[in-house]
Design a protein around this motif. Structure first.
Motif, mmCIF file in Angstrom:
data_model
loop_
_atom_site.group_PDB
_atom_site.id
_atom_site.type_symbol
_atom_site.label_atom_id
_atom_site.label_comp_id
_atom_site.label_asym_id
_atom_site.label_seq_id
_atom_site.Cartn_x
_atom_site.Cartn_y
_atom_site.Cartn_z
ATOM 1 N N HIS A 4 0.832 -1.202 0.000
ATOM 2 C CA HIS A 4 0.000 0.000 0.000
ATOM 3 C C HIS A 4 0.873 1.260 0.000
ATOM 4 O O HIS A 4 1.882 1.313 0.693
ATOM 5 C CB HIS A 4 -0.907 0.004 1.231
ATOM 6 C CG HIS A 4 -1.978 -1.025 1.174
ATOM 7 N ND1 HIS A 4 -1.756 -2.352 1.480
ATOM 8 C CD2 HIS A 4 -3.284 -0.931 0.842
ATOM 9 C CE1 HIS A 4 -2.891 -3.024 1.339
ATOM 10 N NE2 HIS A 4 -3.835 -2.183 0.954
ATOM 11 N N SER A 5 0.463 2.259 -0.738
ATOM 12 C CA SER A 5 1.193 3.531 -0.808
ATOM 13 C C SER A 5 0.710 4.540 0.230
ATOM 14 O O SER A 5 1.388 5.511 0.509
ATOM 15 C CB SER A 5 1.035 4.164 -2.194
ATOM 16 O OG SER A 5 1.620 3.348 -3.171
ATOM 17 N N GLU A 57 -6.424 1.859 -5.096
ATOM 18 C CA GLU A 57 -5.328 2.815 -4.963
ATOM 19 C C GLU A 57 -5.186 3.690 -6.218
ATOM 20 O O GLU A 57 -4.874 4.874 -6.114
ATOM 21 C CB GLU A 57 -4.019 2.075 -4.690
ATOM 22 C CG GLU A 57 -2.876 3.000 -4.365
ATOM 23 C CD GLU A 57 -1.706 2.249 -3.798
ATOM 24 O OE1 GLU A 57 -1.782 1.793 -2.630
ATOM 25 O OE2 GLU A 57 -0.705 2.109 -4.519
#
Length: 63
Positions: A4-5, A57
């Protein structure tokens, strides 16, 4: 597996290009969800209402 960013608690922008004008806006990340089709997912909540949704995302950007 992709990481995940964004982090829980982070404020992000949900793009109008990907979801439409009535849904786009600023959201807070509530939870990190498993990736689906190679794209990480998040549970987010609008900063102006109690509306929550699950987003990919690729639909999010940093503020």
């Amino acid at each position: 597996m992709t990481s995940h960013s964004f982090k829980v608690g982070q404020t992000v922008r949900l793009s109008q290009k990907t979801v439409g004008p009535g849904v786009a806006g600023v959201y807070k990340i509530l939870a990190l969800l498993p990736e689906e089709h190679g794209d990480c997912q998040y549970r987010v909540q609008s900063t102006v209402s109690s509306q929550q949704r699950v987003v990919q995302e690729s639909q999010l950007s940093r503020l």
